[in-house]
Design an enzyme around this catalytic site. Sequence first.
Site, PDB file in Angstrom:
ATOM      1  N   CYS B 162       0.812  -1.226   0.000  1.00 47.47           N
ATOM      2  CA  CYS B 162       0.000   0.000   0.000  1.00 47.47           C
ATOM      3  C   CYS B 162       0.842   1.271   0.000  1.00 47.47           C
ATOM      4  O   CYS B 162       0.292   2.368  -0.065  1.00 47.47           O
ATOM      5  CB  CYS B 162      -0.922  -0.007   1.208  1.00 47.47           C
ATOM      6  N   HIS B 294      -3.211   7.956   6.038  1.00 50.37           N
ATOM      7  CA  HIS B 294      -3.328   6.618   5.454  1.00 50.37           C
ATOM      8  C   HIS B 294      -4.771   6.154   5.665  1.00 50.37           C
ATOM      9  O   HIS B 294      -5.380   5.621   4.757  1.00 50.37           O
ATOM     10  CB  HIS B 294      -2.312   5.684   6.086  1.00 50.37           C
ATOM     11  N   GLU B 305      -2.285   5.490  13.771  1.00 51.44           N
ATOM     12  CA  GLU B 305      -1.941   6.703  13.022  1.00 51.44           C
ATOM     13  C   GLU B 305      -2.240   7.944  13.866  1.00 51.44           C
ATOM     14  O   GLU B 305      -1.444   8.890  13.908  1.00 51.44           O
ATOM     15  CB  GLU B 305      -2.727   6.742  11.703  1.00 51.44           C
ATOM     16  N   LYS B 326      -9.549   7.880   1.453  1.00 52.57           N
ATOM     17  CA  LYS B 326      -9.916   6.479   1.145  1.00 52.57           C
ATOM     18  C   LYS B 326     -11.403   6.250   1.376  1.00 52.57           C
ATOM     19  O   LYS B 326     -11.979   5.306   0.823  1.00 52.57           O
ATOM     20  CB  LYS B 326      -9.106   5.515   2.017  1.00 52.57           C
ATOM     21  N   HIS B 331      -9.459   1.922  -1.028  1.00 56.37           N
ATOM     22  CA  HIS B 331      -8.032   1.642  -0.882  1.00 56.37           C
ATOM     23  C   HIS B 331      -7.545   0.993  -2.179  1.00 56.37           C
ATOM     24  O   HIS B 331      -7.743  -0.196  -2.407  1.00 56.37           O
ATOM     25  CB  HIS B 331      -7.780   0.730   0.307  1.00 56.37           C
ATOM     26  N   PHE B 390       1.229  -2.884   4.582  1.00 55.53           N
ATOM     27  CA  PHE B 390       1.426  -4.208   5.162  1.00 55.53           C
ATOM     28  C   PHE B 390       2.899  -4.576   5.006  1.00 55.53           C
ATOM     29  O   PHE B 390       3.526  -4.271   3.994  1.00 55.53           O
ATOM     30  CB  PHE B 390       0.583  -5.241   4.419  1.00 55.53           C
TER      31      PHE B 390
END
Lengths: 80, 404
Positions: B162, B294, B305, B326, B331, B390
Amino acid sequence: MVEAVVFEVIASHIKSQPEAITREMPLEALGIDSLGAITILYELEDRYDIEIPNEVFDSLNVVNDIVVQLEQLLANKASG
Amino acid sequence: MRRQVFITGLGSICGLGRTVPDYWAALTAGHSAIKPLTGIDPDVKIRVGAALTGFQADQYFGANELPLLDRFSQFAVIAAREALVDAGLENNTPVTSEAAAIIGTGCGGKQTDEETYLQLYKQSRSRVHPLTIPKGMPSAAASMVSQHLGIKGPVFSIASACASSAHAVIQGRMMIQSGLVDVALVGGTDAPFTYGLLKAWEALRVVSNDTCRPFSIDRSGMVLGEGAAMLVLESGEHARQRGARTYAELAGCGMSSDAGHITRPDVDGISTALTRALGDAGLNADAVQYINAHGTGTMANDVAETEAVHRVFGAHAQSLMVSSTKSMHGHALGAASALELVATVLAIDKGLVPPTANFTGPGEGCDLDYVPGTAREHGIEAALSNAFAFGGLNAVIALRACDS
């Protein structure tokens, strides 16, 4: 019969008509590069359920080469 | 002194819109592209996504071009073309022939791969299409961008899940700073709505079954999206010499790796990337007004976050606007951070902060100003765009307004 199918597959690949193809035409002049050639062979293999060996691929220069090789492979298949 | 790097062109295609103006209009209207997926096998439990519904590749490409273009490559070339035109650059010119193209992807040509595996494993076919490798390889999109636009400098693909396109942007900036190139086309692309990938995401149990509500009390996970976004990066002197329009300065980058859990975000790793981006840009924390988060909408990401933002920004955290787009474009994995960087660039350029859509009230541990629901007019001198992949791969990009 084989010739008609080869012409049809080539014509479809280069967005042309089968009538515009002749046996004498060099593949290169038809805009068929190596990727194009393997795609055409793949479609013919699929159509006839045969395996076209790599050695055959290396010997293809003009449309007639494909027709002749295919006829030979089909004859071999028929004779078992 | 390091060369300054500016953003001079933007391109994007995603569920929200097929051009940057359409994308920006939808983002700032708070529209969400998340809808029930159509044409998905009933066996797939994931039922929603931000897909490019009705997309027809033959509206963009000739029949002779399509055999080599997986869906993820199609998106990449479409966005790249738009970015190049937006920058006032033309294909196959001396500028493009010297330029770099660095394209991030998390998935690669999955459509091609999965169609092939379906034939082999389920349909008992013994031969596959001869273009399977060049069409499906993860670097295919980079190659197609190069071919279609005549880009002949360094061209390759970057994969960091990502954060792929954030890392691609950073790589392009480093090439310009080093003097290797003057112009770099950077971004990312992905097309993850394939049966196998959906089943794999389903198994991770992080995907929502209704919608994406980042930072909200009732958030239920991420929602997949698809598309591509590309940016033209240019050295300051090159942009000035040709009178290019500059959207923003790509002022700094911060990268870190958690070296920890494969999927759980790590506050230390995120904080480190944020701190490094600020340091690299020479920005004080209190100079930043906006962070494009994110913000996946998972329980784990949003709390981590938020905590990292508090740790790095201290009391200034409460003054920051932090939104997750997002919630609108989904995503898009390898395209996500490039899509979000385009949104961040335009937030600076337009003085308008895109909101977090679908916000229903702050979740536990989520206490920042997430710009809920409605875009907010606000001049922005400096902004960050976050990407935390990830595998613990973190990348933060710092932007500064050109007149700062």
